[in-house]
Write a protein that holds these residues in place. Structure first.
Motif, short mmCIF file in Angstrom:
data_model
loop_
_atom_site.label_atom_id
_atom_site.label_comp_id
_atom_site.label_asym_id
_atom_site.label_seq_id
_atom_site.Cartn_x
_atom_site.Cartn_y
_atom_site.Cartn_z
N GLY A 13 -0.16 2.87 4.11
CA GLY A 13 -1.40 3.44 3.59
C GLY A 13 -1.84 4.58 4.48
O GLY A 13 -1.81 4.47 5.71
N ARG A 70 -5.66 0.64 -1.41
CA ARG A 70 -6.14 1.56 -2.46
C ARG A 70 -7.65 1.38 -2.68
O ARG A 70 -8.38 2.35 -2.91
CB ARG A 70 -5.39 1.34 -3.76
N SER A 71 -8.11 0.12 -2.59
CA SER A 71 -9.53 -0.15 -2.86
C SER A 71 -10.44 0.44 -1.79
O SER A 71 -11.63 0.59 -2.02
CB SER A 71 -9.76 -1.65 -2.97
N ALA A 102 -1.20 -3.47 -0.53
CA ALA A 102 -1.28 -2.14 -1.16
C ALA A 102 -2.54 -2.02 -2.02
O ALA A 102 -3.23 -0.99 -2.00
CB ALA A 102 -0.03 -1.90 -2.00
N GLU A 103 -2.85 -3.09 -2.77
CA GLU A 103 -4.06 -3.10 -3.59
C GLU A 103 -5.30 -2.98 -2.72
O GLU A 103 -6.24 -2.24 -3.05
CB GLU A 103 -4.08 -4.40 -4.40
N GLU A 116 -4.23 6.34 0.29
CA GLU A 116 -3.06 6.60 -0.53
C GLU A 116 -1.94 5.68 -0.07
O GLU A 116 -1.78 5.46 1.14
CB GLU A 116 -2.62 8.07 -0.40
N VAL A 117 -1.16 5.17 -1.00
CA VAL A 117 -0.17 4.14 -0.68
C VAL A 117 1.23 4.61 -1.05
O VAL A 117 1.48 5.11 -2.15
CB VAL A 117 -0.50 2.82 -1.40
N ASP A 118 2.13 4.43 -0.11
CA ASP A 118 3.57 4.64 -0.32
C ASP A 118 4.24 3.27 -0.17
O ASP A 118 4.09 2.62 0.86
CB ASP A 118 4.10 5.63 0.71
N GLN A 119 4.96 2.84 -1.20
CA GLN A 119 5.61 1.53 -1.17
C GLN A 119 7.06 1.69 -1.61
O GLN A 119 7.33 2.31 -2.63
CB GLN A 119 4.88 0.55 -2.10
N LYS A 143 -4.89 7.64 5.10
CA LYS A 143 -6.20 8.20 4.77
C LYS A 143 -6.40 9.46 5.59
O LYS A 143 -6.43 9.42 6.82
CB LYS A 143 -7.31 7.20 5.06
#
Length: 431
Positions: free
Chosen positions: A67, A47-48, A43-44, A52-55, A69
Motif C-alpha cells: 500500500g 484502500r479504506s 488490501a481492503e 493505493e494498493v499493488d497486489q 500513500k
C-alpha cells in the motif's frame, strides 16, 4: 500528537479486534500457499484509509500487498516503508495449546494466538496507526508505504520481490518481534554438503573395505560425513575464538548440522550422505564468504582422507524457499546510529515508554536484510518477545502493543515531516 496517542488508549478494543481478525486467518508456513484471504483483507483495509494498493502473486495462493500513500511534498520530504509478514510458524497436531491457536483469546492482558508475537501484532499496529492518521486528517509531506509480505518463515522472497519491483524509501522499519528494541541482525545461509561414492556395494562386502587384506578401496558415505561434521565443529570453535562483532554474544556465528540424510537400505553400504547445515554470520561478512570458508576447510579435510581425496564433498548453498528448494538466505544488516530516523525512533520510544530505547543485534533473522541490501537504511523494531514467537501458546502483551502503536504514530509523523536533505544526518550532525 497527544490527541492521537490518547485515541490509541480509547480505541484499544478496535486494535485487539483487528489483531484477532488477522490471527483467525490460518497462514502457517509450512505448508504456506494460504495467505490470499488475509492479504485481501489487508488490501481492503489499506484502500479504506486512502492507500493505493499493488497486489501480486509470489506463489499461487501467496500474494504480496504493497500500500502506498503519496505525501503532499514527496520530492522534498522523507519517505518511509513499514514492513511485515503475514505467514506464521506452523502448528503441529500434537502441540498442547491452552487456547485454539487460530482464535485469539485474552487472558490477564495477554492476547494468545498463533502469530500474536510473530508478527501479526506488528502488522496490526502498523495498520491501526495508519488508520488513525487517516481518520484524523493528518497529511504527511513524505510518502508512506506498507509492505505486507509472504514467505518470511520459510525464507521466501516476499520482501525481496518488493525491492525488485522498485519499492524504495528513505528509511524502512520492519515491525517484527524485537520486544520494542531497535535491532540489526546477522545473516543466515543454509547449505547442503554431499558425500557420494561412485560405486554401490552390498552390505556383505563391507568386511573387504574395513579389514586387513580385503583389497576393496571403498567407504561408507555416512562414516565419511562423520569426519566432515567433526571438521565443521572445529571450524565453528575457531570462529567463536577469532571472530566477533559489536552487539553479539561471543560464538553467535554458528554452524548447525540440522538434518542428515544417507543410505538407501540396510543391505547396502551407504553410497551417499547429505548434510543440511544452517550458518549464522556477522554483518561484516556475507553468505558467499562464509560458504567459501566452509568449503575450503572441508575440502582440506577431505584431501587428508585416503578415500575422500579422490571423492571430495560437493556443496549447494542458499535457495529462495525452504519449501520449494530446501534452502534460504537472510542477508545481515547493521544499524546506522547516526541516521536521523534512528534519532526520531529513539525519541518516540522514550516519549511513550518513559525509558531510553535499547539498540542491539538480534539473535534471529528477518526480512530487513533484503531492504538493507537494496540500499535502504533499515531497523527491526516491533512488539512481542522472541521467546513467545513460534512457541506453543504464542502471546502478545496488550499494553506493550498499545505503547508500540503510540510510538509508531510519533515516529511516522516526525520522520515524514523531515526534509530529505536531513535524511542521512543525525540531529547532532545537522546542528
Amino acid at each position: 500528537m497527544e490527541a492521537l496517542i490518547q485515541q490509541v488508549e480509547e480505541r484499544e478494543d478496535e486494535l485487539i479486534s483487528l489483531l484477532s481478525d488477522l490471527i483467525a486467518f490460518r497462514t502457517p508456513a509450512p505448508p504456506a500457499r494460504n495467505t490470499e484471504g488475509i492479504q485481501n483483507r489487508i488490501a481492503e483495509k489499506l484502500r479504506s484509509i486512502g492507500f493505493e494498493v499493488d497486489q501480486w502473486e509470489v506463489y499461487p495462493g501467496d500474494p504480496n500487498v504493497v500500500g502506498s500513500k503519496k505525501g503532499t511534498e514527496p520530492s522534498n520530504f522523507n519517505s518511509l516503508i513499514l514492513n511485515g509478514h503475514v505467514d506464521v510458524a506452523s502448528v503441529e497436531e500434537d502441540e498442547d495449546w491452552e487456547t485454539a491457536p487460530f482464535k485469539a483469546a485474552v487472558r490477564d492482558r495477554m492476547l494468545h494466538g498463533r502469530g500474536a508475537a510473530d508478527m501479526k501484532g506488528g502488522v496490526a499496529a502498523c495498520l491501526f496507526a495508519l488508520q488513525l492518521l487517516h481518520e484524523n486528517n493528518v497529511e504527511l509531506p513524505g510518502d508512506v508505504l506498507l509492505q505486507s509480505v509472504i514467505g518470511e518463515e520459510v525464507g521466501e522472497a516476499g520482501t525481496k520481490q518488493c525491492c525488485e519491483r522498485g519499492y524504495s524509501a528513505d528509511f524502512a522499519l520492519v515491525a517484527d518481534t524485537s520486544d520494542c528494541e531497535i535491532h540489526g541482525q546477522g545473516g543466515v545461509v543454509t547449505g547442503w554438503v554431499t558425500v557420494k561414492s561412485p560405486t554401490t556395494h552390498h552390505d556383505g562386502t563391507r568386511h573387504r573395505m574395513v579389514h586387513a587384506g580385503g583389497g576393496l578401496r571403498a567407504a561408507s558415505a555416512i562414516e565419511k560425513m562423520n569426519k566432515l561434521i567433526t571438521a565443521l565443529q572445529e571450524l565453528e570453535r575457531d570462529w567463536a575464538v577469532n571472530k566477533s562483532y559489536p552487539g553479539f554474544a561471543p560464538g553467535t556465528n554458528t554452524i548447525n548440522p540440522a538434518v542428515i540424510e544417507g543410505g538407501r537400505h540396510a543391505a547396502f553400504v551407504a553410497d551417499e550422505c547429505r548434510l543440511w547445515i544452517t550458518v549464522h554470520f556477522y554483518p561484516d561478512e556475507n553468505a558467499a564468504s562464509v560458504a567459501k570458508e566452509i568449503e575450503d576447510h572441508l575440502l582440506a579435510t577431505a584431501k587428508a582422507d585416503l578415500w575422500m581425496k579422490n571423492h571430495p564433498p560437493t556443496f549447494e548453498w542458499g535457495g529462495a524457499s525452504m519449501i520449494e528448494e530446501r534452502g534460504e538466505v537472510f542477508p545481515s544488516f547493521s544499524i546506522d546510529e547516526e541516521h536521523l530516523a534512528v534519532d526520531d525512533l529513539k525519541e518516540a520510544h522514550e516519549k511513550v515508554f518513559s525509558q531510553p530505547a535499547r539498540i542491539s543485534m538480534s539473535p534471529s533473522v528477518n526480512d530487513g536484510g533484503w531492504l538493507a541490501e537494496a540500499g535502504i537504511s533499515t531497523v527491526c523494531y516491533g512488539p512481542g518477545k522472541l521467546e513467545h514467537a513460534h512457541a506453543v501458546n504464542e502471546q502478545m502483551d496488550i499494553d506493550q502493543l498499545l505503547d508500540y502503536t503510540k510510538t509508531l504514530l510519533c515516529f511516522i509523523v516526525k520522520w515524514c515531516n523531515h526534509p530529505k536533505t536531513c535524511g542521512n544526518m543525525s540531529s547532532s550532525k545537522s546542528q
